[in-house]
Motif scaffolding. Structure first.
Motif, PDB file in Angstrom:
ATOM      1  N   THR A  13       0.821  -1.219   0.000  1.00 21.49           N
ATOM      2  CA  THR A  13       0.000   0.000   0.000  1.00 21.49           C
ATOM      3  C   THR A  13       0.849   1.260   0.000  1.00 21.49           C
ATOM      4  O   THR A  13       0.486   2.265  -0.620  1.00 21.49           O
ATOM      5  CB  THR A  13      -0.935   0.003   1.233  1.00 21.49           C
ATOM      6  N   VAL A  14       2.000   1.229   0.669  1.00 21.75           N
ATOM      7  CA  VAL A  14       2.875   2.401   0.756  1.00 21.75           C
ATOM      8  C   VAL A  14       4.048   2.274  -0.213  1.00 21.75           C
ATOM      9  O   VAL A  14       4.292   3.152  -1.050  1.00 21.75           O
ATOM     10  CB  VAL A  14       3.397   2.585   2.197  1.00 21.75           C
ATOM     11  N   MET A  15       4.778   1.156  -0.133  1.00 15.76           N
ATOM     12  CA  MET A  15       6.023   1.043  -0.901  1.00 15.76           C
ATOM     13  C   MET A  15       5.792   0.917  -2.401  1.00 15.76           C
ATOM     14  O   MET A  15       6.642   1.299  -3.204  1.00 15.76           O
ATOM     15  CB  MET A  15       6.846  -0.139  -0.393  1.00 15.76           C
ATOM     16  N   ASP A  16       4.661   0.350  -2.809  1.00 15.68           N
ATOM     17  CA  ASP A  16       4.390   0.195  -4.245  1.00 15.68           C
ATOM     18  C   ASP A  16       3.751   1.428  -4.869  1.00 15.68           C
ATOM     19  O   ASP A  16       3.523   1.475  -6.088  1.00 15.68           O
ATOM     20  CB  ASP A  16       3.474  -1.011  -4.479  1.00 15.68           C
ATOM     21  N   TRP A  24       9.016   5.542 -12.379  1.00 16.56           N
ATOM     22  CA  TRP A  24      10.178   4.773 -12.841  1.00 16.56           C
ATOM     23  C   TRP A  24      11.470   5.229 -12.160  1.00 16.56           C
ATOM     24  O   TRP A  24      12.512   4.590 -12.306  1.00 16.56           O
ATOM     25  CB  TRP A  24      10.337   4.874 -14.356  1.00 16.56           C
ATOM     26  N   ASP A  25      11.402   6.302 -11.404  1.00 21.11           N
ATOM     27  CA  ASP A  25      12.571   6.764 -10.641  1.00 21.11           C
ATOM     28  C   ASP A  25      12.536   6.257  -9.201  1.00 21.11           C
ATOM     29  O   ASP A  25      13.493   6.442  -8.457  1.00 21.11           O
ATOM     30  CB  ASP A  25      12.614   8.305 -10.630  1.00 21.11           C
ATOM     31  N   ARG A  26      11.441   5.667  -8.841  1.00 20.64           N
ATOM     32  CA  ARG A  26      11.243   5.215  -7.452  1.00 20.64           C
ATOM     33  C   ARG A  26      11.279   3.682  -7.395  1.00 20.64           C
ATOM     34  O   ARG A  26      10.734   3.005  -8.266  1.00 20.64           O
ATOM     35  CB  ARG A  26       9.904   5.735  -6.930  1.00 20.64           C
ATOM     36  N   TRP A  27      11.941   3.144  -6.346  1.00 22.35           N
ATOM     37  CA  TRP A  27      11.952   1.682  -6.160  1.00 22.35           C
ATOM     38  C   TRP A  27      10.605   1.218  -5.641  1.00 22.35           C
ATOM     39  O   TRP A  27      10.106   1.705  -4.626  1.00 22.35           O
ATOM     40  CB  TRP A  27      13.051   1.286  -5.163  1.00 22.35           C
ATOM     41  N   ARG A  28      10.007   0.289  -6.399  1.00 21.44           N
ATOM     42  CA  ARG A  28       8.730  -0.288  -6.011  1.00 21.44           C
ATOM     43  C   ARG A  28       8.929  -1.811  -5.935  1.00 21.44           C
ATOM     44  O   ARG A  28       9.202  -2.455  -6.960  1.00 21.44           O
ATOM     45  CB  ARG A  28       7.643   0.072  -7.025  1.00 21.44           C
ATOM     46  N   PRO A  29       8.829  -2.391  -4.741  1.00 15.94           N
ATOM     47  CA  PRO A  29       9.223  -3.794  -4.558  1.00 15.94           C
ATOM     48  C   PRO A  29       8.489  -4.796  -5.452  1.00 15.94           C
ATOM     49  O   PRO A  29       9.099  -5.723  -5.975  1.00 15.94           O
ATOM     50  CB  PRO A  29       8.937  -4.068  -3.074  1.00 15.94           C
TER      51      PRO A  29
END
Length: 531
Positions: A13-16, A24-29
């Motif tokens: 909910t938060v990290m994705d 595309w600049d952010r890490w999404r697990p």
């Protein structure tokens, strides 16, 4: 044929979540799972809640862009409270039960990075129990200096070496606990070892009372201290180890010693006293020979164990103490209850975990390792390293393990024996002469302890003996001496009543002796069993 790789993951909910133009600049697990160059996810099973439908749709679209070979399927699960362990576990368990696993054609991964800590724990438990036949995959963000948004991953197979190492470490900890409870002695008696294994599990999992029964010198006090130390090393106990032999307590002194008193509670109470129960707060209280306590102290102890508070002698208000109780006794407490000398409700409360400590005579195979242990203790206490020569060692073990070696004092006898031999040994070697002299001492000691006076103490409680006049006691000792030397009740009766029976036309000597013994609450079978 290569198996397909299927990954099961909760939507984070938060990290994705990321703004559309920054995603595309952010890490999404979850997206990262499908960006790894050396990992192909053939199918991704996305578990999400109703409120995360839009986010899930974005993730599915992005994965289709970066990994067209990956098929995504979504599963909606709704829980009222994502931090409710029972609710989350039940619903994830149901998901696993209903999922059509195909182990012949597919390998499974479960993503343990997203979701609440509760969900991560539930995934782990379901994987460890094989309800979810998968390996664990964890993703991690990239280092700040790397300049990418993909990050890395690691796979853990709970069935393979890493888990084996954890299991081995757990087994090592358990073995260390068992060794600790046995004072490092490599005991060989199977029944004793099995008992210690159970005590180790109980000691680290429970704070309920433990009752240690068995003869004097069997090691009850030593074991209680080791249980305390084991719990202390596991950070399961904060307070102190407090021990008392209840056989030394009488009357108001017993209540004062255990529960404390206020100033002026009785004649001579010039100052207040805390009491041992309060001293054991957050620690462990060992009451040795608990059967010696009076009925009033037993009632107060029961209240303290159940309610965690009690009233000091002479006080109006109660004080609290949260201690774990270990009780020791060499009495048959069930018999004591039947005869009104011990409270049944107290026995029921402390009888949850009861262990019968065998005497040394019941553990003859453990004489050898305990002999070495006692020699090490002597060395530590006296600074002298003493050992047996081969002939002396063989001779002592042959004597100690023989059926006629009674070991009346149990491990206290063995300890005293080693101290004597080690002290008298020349050139720090116990020789045959030392052993022969020691055997004579032990035999004489056991002969003395098996006298009729010793038999009286075995057969009758201390309180009952104190109530017998010296005249009656001397007579009773003489009667018991005759009983010991006879094979049957009739034979003993004929010897004891030989003169009077000649003056009577008929006489039942057995019945007369039986009635005499019953005056002291004794019977023939008990006398012969302890002779």
């Amino acid at each position: 044929m290569n198996k397909r790789t299927v990954c099961i993951s909760l939507v984070g909910t938060v990290m994705d979540k990321a703004k559309f133009h920054q995603r595309w600049d952010r890490w999404r697990p979850t997206v990262s799972l499908c960006q790894q160059e050396d990992l192909i996810i053939d199918r991704l099973e996305l578990v999400h809640t109703e409120s995360d439908r839009a986010l899930t749709g974005e993730i599915v679209a992005d994965i289709a862009t970066i990994s067209p070979e990956t098929t995504t399927q979504t599963h909606e699960i709704e829980w009222i409270d994502p931090w409710d362990f029972e609710e989350v576990y039940v619903k994830l368990h149901d998901f696993c039960q209903n999922y059509p696993f195909n182990l012949d054609e597919e390998d499974y991964l479960v993503h343990l990075t997203t979701g609440t800590h509760v969900a991560q724990i539930c995934w782990f438990l379901l994987t460890e129990s094989r309800h979810l036949p998968a390996k664990i995959i964890q993703t991690a963000p990239p280092k700040r200096s790397s300049g990418d948004s993909i990050g890395n991953y690691s796979i853990i197979d709970l069935d393979l070496s890493r888990y084996d190492k954890l299991a081995a470490r757990y087994k090592q900890d358990a073995t260390e606990g068992l060794t600790f409870l046995k004072s490092g002695i490599e005991t060989k008696n199977d029944a004793f070892n099995a008992m210690i294994e159970e005590i180790e599990r109980v000691a680290i999992r429970s704070r309920e009372p433990i009752l240690l029964t068995g003869p004097t010198g069997a090691g009850k006090s030593q074991l209680a201290k080791r249980i305390f130390s084991l719990k202390k090393t596991r950070n399961q106990i904060e307070g102190n180890f407090v021990a008392v032999n209840c056989g030394t307590l009488r009357g108001d002194s017993a209540i004062s010693t255990l529960f404390g008193h206020v100033k002026g509670a009785f004649t001579g109470a010039a100052n207040e006293r805390t009491g041992l129960l309060k001293a054991a707060d957050k620690g462990l209280l060992f009451l040795d020979e608990i059967g010696e306590l009076g009925l009033d102290e037993q009632a107060m102890l029961l209240h303290a164990v159940e309610e965690k508070h009690f009233r000091r002698l002479g006080a109006d208000d109660e004080i609290s103490s949260d201690f774990q109780l270990i009780a020791g006794t060499n009495r048959d407490l069930l018999k004591e209850v039947a005869e009104g000398r011990f409270r049944g409700d107290l026995l029921a409360r402390i009888n949850l975990w009861t262990y019968q400590m065998p005497g040394l005579a019941q553990r003859r195979e453990d004489i050898a390792p305990n002999l070495e242990y006692e020699l090490k203790r002597f060395e530590q206490s006296n600074g002298r390293k003493v050992r047996f020569n081969k002939e002396a060692h063989t001779s002592y073990l042959k004597f100690g393990q023989a059926a006629d070696a009674s070991w009346d004092g149990n491990f206290r006898d063995l300890n005293a024996s080693v101290i004597r031999m080690a002290t008298l040994a020349s050139e720090q070697r116990i020789n045959q002469t030392n052993v022969e002299q020691e055997i004579k001492r032990l035999q004489q000691s056991w002969k003395t302890s098996n006298s009729t006076t010793g038999l009286l103490e075995k057969l009758m409680p201390a309180e009952a003996l104190q109530e017998i006049d010296l005249f009656d006691r001397l007579q009773l000792e003489s009667v018991l001496k005759i009983c010991q030397s006879c094979r049957t009740l009739s034979e003993a009766g004929r010897r004891l009543y030989g003169a009077s029976r000649l003056k009577k036309t008929s006489s039942n000597d057995s019945d007369r002796l039986k009635k005499y013994l019953s005056r002291f609450d004794l019977d023939w079978s008990a006398v012969k069993h302890n002779s």
